[in-house]
Design a protein around this motif. Sequence first.
Motif, mmCIF file in Angstrom:
data_model
loop_
_atom_site.group_PDB
_atom_site.id
_atom_site.type_symbol
_atom_site.label_atom_id
_atom_site.label_comp_id
_atom_site.label_asym_id
_atom_site.label_seq_id
_atom_site.Cartn_x
_atom_site.Cartn_y
_atom_site.Cartn_z
ATOM 1 N N ASP A 260 113.118 43.882 77.424
ATOM 2 C CA ASP A 260 113.058 45.183 78.100
ATOM 3 C C ASP A 260 111.967 46.019 77.430
ATOM 4 O O ASP A 260 112.242 46.809 76.524
ATOM 5 N N ARG A 261 110.745 45.846 77.881
ATOM 6 C CA ARG A 261 109.623 46.530 77.236
ATOM 7 C C ARG A 261 109.716 48.046 77.409
ATOM 8 O O ARG A 261 109.439 48.805 76.471
ATOM 9 N N GLY B 46 109.841 55.957 71.020
ATOM 10 C CA GLY B 46 109.245 57.249 71.318
ATOM 11 C C GLY B 46 107.786 57.155 71.727
ATOM 12 O O GLY B 46 106.997 58.070 71.446
ATOM 13 N N LEU B 47 107.415 56.088 72.400
ATOM 14 C CA LEU B 47 106.023 55.854 72.790
ATOM 15 C C LEU B 47 105.800 56.273 74.236
ATOM 16 O O LEU B 47 106.568 55.908 75.130
ATOM 17 N N ARG B 48 104.716 57.009 74.444
ATOM 18 C CA ARG B 48 104.301 57.393 75.786
ATOM 19 C C ARG B 48 102.809 57.132 75.912
ATOM 20 O O ARG B 48 102.080 57.229 74.939
ATOM 21 N N GLY B 49 102.396 56.848 77.107
ATOM 22 C CA GLY B 49 100.982 56.593 77.330
ATOM 23 C C GLY B 49 100.552 55.263 76.740
ATOM 24 O O GLY B 49 101.375 54.426 76.355
ATOM 25 N N GLN B 50 99.252 55.089 76.634
ATOM 26 C CA GLN B 50 98.720 53.806 76.168
ATOM 27 C C GLN B 50 98.711 53.749 74.644
ATOM 28 O O GLN B 50 98.419 54.731 73.965
ATOM 29 N N VAL B 51 99.028 52.553 74.134
ATOM 30 C CA VAL B 51 99.214 52.375 72.690
ATOM 31 C C VAL B 51 98.391 51.190 72.207
ATOM 32 O O VAL B 51 98.438 50.100 72.798
ATOM 33 N N VAL B 52 97.644 51.402 71.132
ATOM 34 C CA VAL B 52 96.874 50.351 70.469
ATOM 35 C C VAL B 52 97.528 50.088 69.115
ATOM 36 O O VAL B 52 97.943 51.025 68.422
ATOM 37 N N THR C 127 97.431 56.360 71.692
ATOM 38 C CA THR C 127 98.087 56.358 70.386
ATOM 39 C C THR C 127 97.720 55.093 69.631
ATOM 40 O O THR C 127 97.655 54.009 70.219
ATOM 41 N N LEU C 128 97.490 55.230 68.326
ATOM 42 C CA LEU C 128 97.217 54.083 67.458
ATOM 43 C C LEU C 128 98.359 53.939 66.462
ATOM 44 O O LEU C 128 98.710 54.884 65.754
ATOM 45 N N MET C 129 98.949 52.746 66.418
ATOM 46 C CA MET C 129 99.938 52.416 65.389
ATOM 47 C C MET C 129 99.277 51.479 64.376
ATOM 48 O O MET C 129 98.629 50.504 64.770
ATOM 49 N N ILE C 130 99.440 51.786 63.099
ATOM 50 C CA ILE C 130 98.887 50.946 62.041
ATOM 51 C C ILE C 130 100.041 50.404 61.211
ATOM 52 O O ILE C 130 100.779 51.171 60.578
ATOM 53 N N PRO D 215 107.338 41.476 66.155
ATOM 54 C CA PRO D 215 107.323 41.233 67.601
ATOM 55 C C PRO D 215 107.600 42.483 68.433
ATOM 56 O O PRO D 215 107.004 42.656 69.509
ATOM 57 N N ALA D 216 108.478 43.351 67.961
ATOM 58 C CA ALA D 216 108.755 44.579 68.707
ATOM 59 C C ALA D 216 107.516 45.463 68.789
ATOM 60 O O ALA D 216 107.240 46.082 69.836
ATOM 61 N N LEU D 217 106.737 45.541 67.695
ATOM 62 C CA LEU D 217 105.521 46.356 67.712
ATOM 63 C C LEU D 217 104.489 45.785 68.670
ATOM 64 O O LEU D 217 103.882 46.516 69.461
ATOM 65 N N TYR D 218 104.282 44.461 68.583
ATOM 66 C CA TYR D 218 103.337 43.842 69.520
ATOM 67 C C TYR D 218 103.792 44.058 70.962
ATOM 68 O O TYR D 218 102.993 44.377 71.845
ATOM 69 N N GLY D 219 105.099 43.869 71.188
ATOM 70 C CA GLY D 219 105.613 43.984 72.547
ATOM 71 C C GLY D 219 105.492 45.382 73.113
ATOM 72 O O GLY D 219 105.292 45.561 74.320
ATOM 73 N N ALA D 220 105.601 46.401 72.256
ATOM 74 C CA ALA D 220 105.516 47.778 72.718
ATOM 75 C C ALA D 220 104.083 48.227 72.959
ATOM 76 O O ALA D 220 103.828 49.123 73.769
ATOM 77 N N ALA D 221 103.129 47.626 72.253
ATOM 78 C CA ALA D 221 101.723 48.033 72.379
ATOM 79 C C ALA D 221 101.111 47.510 73.670
ATOM 80 O O ALA D 221 101.535 46.493 74.222
ATOM 81 N N ASP D 222 100.092 48.207 74.132
ATOM 82 C CA ASP D 222 99.321 47.736 75.290
ATOM 83 C C ASP D 222 98.224 46.777 74.866
ATOM 84 O O ASP D 222 97.898 45.826 75.576
ATOM 85 N N VAL D 223 97.644 47.053 73.680
ATOM 86 C CA VAL D 223 96.540 46.245 73.156
ATOM 87 C C VAL D 223 96.688 46.172 71.647
ATOM 88 O O VAL D 223 97.082 47.156 71.000
ATOM 89 N N THR D 224 96.377 45.020 71.073
ATOM 90 C CA THR D 224 96.239 44.892 69.623
ATOM 91 C C THR D 224 94.759 44.794 69.300
ATOM 92 O O THR D 224 94.023 44.071 69.990
#
Length: 398
Positions: free
Chosen positions: A209-210, A218-224, A250-253, A288-297
Amino acid sequence: MDGIMKVLVLSSLFPNEAQRRHGIFIEHRIAHTYTAEDEVRVVAPVPWFPSTSPRFGAWADFARAPRQASRRGVEVAHPRYPVLPKVGQTLAPWLMAAALARPIARLRERFDFDVIDSYYLYPDGVAAALLSRWFDRPFVMSALGTDVSLIPDWAPSRAMILDAVRRSAATTAVCKALADRLVELGAPAQKLHVVEHGVDLDLFRPPVDRDGLRRQMGLRGQVVLSVGHLIDRKGHDFAIRAVAGLPGVTLMIAGDGPREAALKRLAAERGVADRVRFLGHVDQAQLPALYGAADVTTLCSDREGIANVLLESIACGTPLVATPIWGSPDVVRVPEAGRLAAERSVEAIRAALAGLLADLPNRALTRRYAERYDWAETGRQHRALLARAVSDHGKGRA
């Protein structure tokens, strides 16, 4: 499959309880290389250091590493070897081999191994070449990245690496670019075999369930997403500067390291502190949850073999933007995998991110492409080389 083998794995990169992230891909690789009947022992040397005090950083981690361990049912020894920073580079393989000779001789009394399976060419592979001669056993060694892209720039280490390749039963490389570079340096092509890394396709898979996962984070919009140790080589600063020019992204590191404070300052200076999330160290099970939530790595490194990040991301259905270095073009070569930046520059990375975010591939197709990177196939190819090494050595002694 060929006959049962007794294999001595040699790698200073093998993980331990004090260094859990240390070369975990090697543990995955050997877990898929041997049959249930094969016998395997791991010798994972650790630099000697006298103090476990946290003020010594990574050196204290070496001191905290256990002497013996068992991982996935495999016996692991962590003998110490002397390291002489800066001045001792020429001596490093000899110091490692000399320190391992006695522990391996004791091990051999109860485990008469058939072959040495060594990972990383210098100093490990060169040390394996010495131990191979001393114990009269063949060895196979594997090139992983900086042992080809950086270390051979120094002439003495290059000469030792090339000599070890010539004397190996086989030398593998995790991508074609590394094998090609070894040939350019003077290695015999007939000794070289490209055996790509795999990925744990059960652990790294698209989320069920992405949308729910993103809401939970708490992610909205596009995420890298940018994953890796916070050091200059990984290029997280390139990712921050690139995303600064992509409004609303948004960028997650994910990662920790010595550049954390400088990267946070950079995000503030660029006015994107509210759009850059520093997640700190993330255990593999949570990735895996972080990759799955992101739009692009994005992977902005200046050198890699085939980075785990690439394979983990596409296995989760998340496409990539990567710098065009070493093994990355081997992975990002079809649209469903993502895009390569034209060069390693902020402008090129930003352009590739903007283009991919505007035209994202179907995530199911990205996952399907990733399924070719199966550890089982990696293991089959690698074991075949080891079995041939054992067979040829036996014929030579007959």
